[in-house]
Every structure is written in C-alpha cells, then in structure tokens.
Write an enzyme that holds these catalytic residues in place. Structure first.
Site, PDB file in Angstrom:
ATOM      1  N   ASN A  10     -28.237  33.502 -20.865  1.00 38.76           N
ATOM      2  CA  ASN A  10     -28.260  34.878 -21.353  1.00 38.76           C
ATOM      3  C   ASN A  10     -27.963  35.782 -20.158  1.00 38.76           C
ATOM      4  O   ASN A  10     -28.842  36.035 -19.340  1.00 38.76           O
ATOM      5  CB  ASN A  10     -29.644  35.180 -21.964  1.00 38.76           C
ATOM      6  CG  ASN A  10     -29.759  36.621 -22.407  1.00 38.76           C
ATOM      7  OD1 ASN A  10     -28.783  37.365 -22.436  1.00 38.76           O
ATOM      8  ND2 ASN A  10     -30.974  37.030 -22.736  1.00 38.76           N
ATOM      9  N   LYS A  12     -27.396  38.822 -20.114  1.00 41.39           N
ATOM     10  CA  LYS A  12     -27.908  40.194 -20.302  1.00 41.39           C
ATOM     11  C   LYS A  12     -26.823  41.199 -19.880  1.00 41.39           C
ATOM     12  O   LYS A  12     -25.642  40.908 -20.016  1.00 41.39           O
ATOM     13  CB  LYS A  12     -29.222  40.392 -19.535  1.00 41.39           C
ATOM     14  CG  LYS A  12     -30.224  39.266 -19.830  1.00 41.39           C
ATOM     15  CD  LYS A  12     -31.610  39.552 -19.365  1.00 41.39           C
ATOM     16  CE  LYS A  12     -32.490  38.356 -19.701  1.00 41.39           C
ATOM     17  NZ  LYS A  12     -33.899  38.577 -19.455  1.00 41.39           N
ATOM     18  N   HIS A  94     -33.806  39.103 -29.204  1.00 37.70           N
ATOM     19  CA  HIS A  94     -34.340  38.960 -27.848  1.00 37.70           C
ATOM     20  C   HIS A  94     -35.450  39.992 -27.627  1.00 37.70           C
ATOM     21  O   HIS A  94     -35.380  41.105 -28.157  1.00 37.70           O
ATOM     22  CB  HIS A  94     -33.219  39.138 -26.818  1.00 37.70           C
ATOM     23  CG  HIS A  94     -33.670  38.765 -25.447  1.00 37.70           C
ATOM     24  ND1 HIS A  94     -34.354  39.637 -24.635  1.00 37.70           N
ATOM     25  CD2 HIS A  94     -33.573  37.603 -24.751  1.00 37.70           C
ATOM     26  CE1 HIS A  94     -34.660  39.017 -23.501  1.00 37.70           C
ATOM     27  NE2 HIS A  94     -34.191  37.786 -23.550  1.00 37.70           N
ATOM     28  N   GLU A  96     -36.029  41.915 -25.313  1.00 35.01           N
ATOM     29  CA  GLU A  96     -35.543  43.223 -24.815  1.00 35.01           C
ATOM     30  C   GLU A  96     -34.998  44.061 -25.964  1.00 35.01           C
ATOM     31  O   GLU A  96     -35.139  45.290 -25.972  1.00 35.01           O
ATOM     32  CB  GLU A  96     -34.502  42.993 -23.711  1.00 35.01           C
ATOM     33  CG  GLU A  96     -35.178  42.508 -22.428  1.00 35.01           C
ATOM     34  CD  GLU A  96     -34.376  41.543 -21.589  1.00 35.01           C
ATOM     35  OE1 GLU A  96     -33.140  41.482 -21.736  1.00 35.01           O
ATOM     36  OE2 GLU A  96     -34.989  40.822 -20.775  1.00 35.01           O
ATOM     37  N   GLU A 164     -39.667  32.426 -26.293  1.00 34.07           N
ATOM     38  CA  GLU A 164     -39.667  33.058 -24.976  1.00 34.07           C
ATOM     39  C   GLU A 164     -40.894  33.962 -24.840  1.00 34.07           C
ATOM     40  O   GLU A 164     -40.885  35.103 -25.324  1.00 34.07           O
ATOM     41  CB  GLU A 164     -38.415  33.925 -24.802  1.00 34.07           C
ATOM     42  CG  GLU A 164     -37.115  33.154 -24.926  1.00 34.07           C
ATOM     43  CD  GLU A 164     -35.965  33.914 -24.266  1.00 34.07           C
ATOM     44  OE1 GLU A 164     -35.436  33.402 -23.278  1.00 34.07           O
ATOM     45  OE2 GLU A 164     -35.635  35.017 -24.728  1.00 34.07           O
ATOM     46  N   GLY A 170     -38.117  36.975 -16.766  1.00 30.25           N
ATOM     47  CA  GLY A 170     -37.725  37.734 -15.589  1.00 30.25           C
ATOM     48  C   GLY A 170     -38.855  37.991 -14.608  1.00 30.25           C
ATOM     49  O   GLY A 170     -38.735  38.811 -13.705  1.00 30.25           O
ATOM     50  N   SER A 210     -38.070  32.478 -17.153  1.00 32.61           N
ATOM     51  CA  SER A 210     -38.109  32.025 -15.758  1.00 32.61           C
ATOM     52  C   SER A 210     -37.829  30.533 -15.595  1.00 32.61           C
ATOM     53  O   SER A 210     -38.432  29.863 -14.757  1.00 32.61           O
ATOM     54  CB  SER A 210     -39.437  32.414 -15.095  1.00 32.61           C
ATOM     55  OG  SER A 210     -39.585  33.820 -15.082  1.00 32.61           O
TER      56      SER A 210
END
Ligand code: PGA
Length: 247
Positions: A10, A12, A94, A96, A164, A170, A210
C-alpha cells in the site's frame, strides 16, 4: 490449508515517477516467490503508468474507488475506469479512509459490493484502534466491520480481508504473531458461524501494520495469516523479502 499467500503493498500517497521506477526495478529483479500473489496499491494518478510498466507477476490495485458507474462525483474514480486501465484490484476501507475521510462501515460495504459487482477483486480493511483494544472491544469491532460487508455481498471469492490494527499502522508497533493470529482465528470462526465453513476455510486474511523484512517470517508462519498488507516497507527493496516470507 490451500490458501494462496497474498502480499499487498500500500504505497498510500507516496511516490513520483522517479521513485516508482526504483520500486518497479526491485519488483522486476525480485525474485518474487511464484506461489505468492503480489498486488501493489498505487495512487490513482500513477495507476496507468504502473499497470503499463509493472512486471506481469505483479498485480495493480487502486487505493479507493466510488460506488457509482459514472457521473457528478468530482474527484472520484469508478470501478469501470479501473477496469478500463486493466486494473483488477482495489483496496477499500483502509483505516486512513475511515478515520481521516470519515468513511462509515456502511459506505465501505457499499463500495465493496459495487466494486465486486463490476468484476474487481477487493482488499477490504478492518481493524480496531488502540482505545478499542484496551477496552477489550477488538473482536466486536472487527466483527461489526465485517458484518457490514456481509450485509451487502453474497460471494466472498474475490475478497481478501486485511486485518490491520490501527495502533500498528505506521507506528513501528507490530502486533505480536500471537496477537495477530488470535484475531485472524476469531475472524475465521466468525465466517464459519455467520457465512459458511467453505468461506471460512477459503477466505484469505492478511495482516497489516508495521510489517517489515525482519518480522514477516514469524507473522507469516501463523496458520491463519494468509499474507500481508504492507505500507512503509512496500516502498523499499525489503518488500521483496516480505513477498518471500513463506519461502
Ligand atoms: P505500515 O502500513 O506497514 O506502514 O504500518 C500498513 C497499512 O496501512 O496498510
């Protein structure tokens, strides 16, 4: 088990043509385990470029798409547009998208259903926040997010679930292999109870948060972890090691 390992990158909102050329170079030289499906999630503006230049053993995914064929939806991308470029995958839901862009369980489920009905394969992301984990709500949250999708679709064969935990994305704080395995197992049991034993056995559940070249082998050896969704490390040559975690 018989589930094909699937590793997603991903990217991003990262990359430039120059950086993408570097990424394509390490994907081309690999070598990438032929038993692993590899999908890279690319910013919309670069989809065509990456689709044209990626090696044949690397699939391309959009990071989002809308739930309508076409029309007055400024800034959005339709599944038909992705198909037009030869892009067969999309990442939806996702964290985000959920947290920064306010996407609800219901909107995500509608997007998943629409993407599937247009012939796309979907990586559907779910996961709890730190607060939810600490409150003992992890399973309730991931079951709720999965149920929202289950309310809108019947056929799971083109769906990959990406578990996730938001606190691991991250942050450098990976879920331990046991923590991840526990949630993956709970999800598989949920599918068995609420959908069917066949779907539970066949559906692939990726872990994301991560993942690195250093921790991927132990995570990837867990029985219910069928691949990864990789953010930061997917921009680096170590992504090749992650693809090959099961070798
Ligand atoms: P990360 O991101 O690997 O950088 O933690 C994972 C993701 O957001 O999919």
């Amino acid at each position: 088990m018989g589930r094909k390992f699937v590793v997603g990158g991903n990217w991003k909102m990262n990359g430039s043509k120059a950086q993408i050329n570097d990424i394509l170079a390490f994907l081309k030289s690999g070598p990438l385990n032929q038993d692993t499906e590899v999908v890279v999630g690319v910013p919309a503006v670069y989809l065509d470029y990456v689709k044209t230049n990626a090696p044949a053993n690397v699939e391309v995914a959009a990071q989002n798409c809308y739930k309508a064929e076409k029309g007055a939806f400024t800034g959005e991308t339709s599944p038909a547009m992705l198909k037009d470029l030869g892009v067969n995958w999309v990442i939806l839901g996702h964290s985000e998208r959920r947290q920064i862009f306010g996407e609800s369980d219901e909107l995500i489920a509608e997007k998943v259903a629409f993407a599937l009905s247009n012939g796309l394969k979907v990586i559907a992301c779910i996961g709890e926040t730190l607060q939810e984990r600490e409150a003992g709500q992890t399973e309730a949250v991931v079951f709720r997010q999965t149920q929202a999708i289950a309310d809108k679709i019947q056929d799971w064969s083109n769906v990959v679930i990406a578990y996730e935990p938001v606190w691991a994305i991250g942050t450098g704080k990976t879920a331990s292999p046991q923590q991840a395995q526990d949630v993956h197992k709970a999800l598989r049991d949920w599918f068995s109870k609420n959908i069917s034993a066949e779907v539970a056995n066949a559906i692939r559940i990726q872990y994301g948060g991560s993942v690195t070249g250093a921790n991927c082998k132990e995570l990837g050896s867990q029985p219910d972890i069928d691949g990864f969704l990789v953010g930061g490390a997917s921009l680096k040559p170590e992504f090749v090691n992650i693809v090959n975690a099961r070798q």
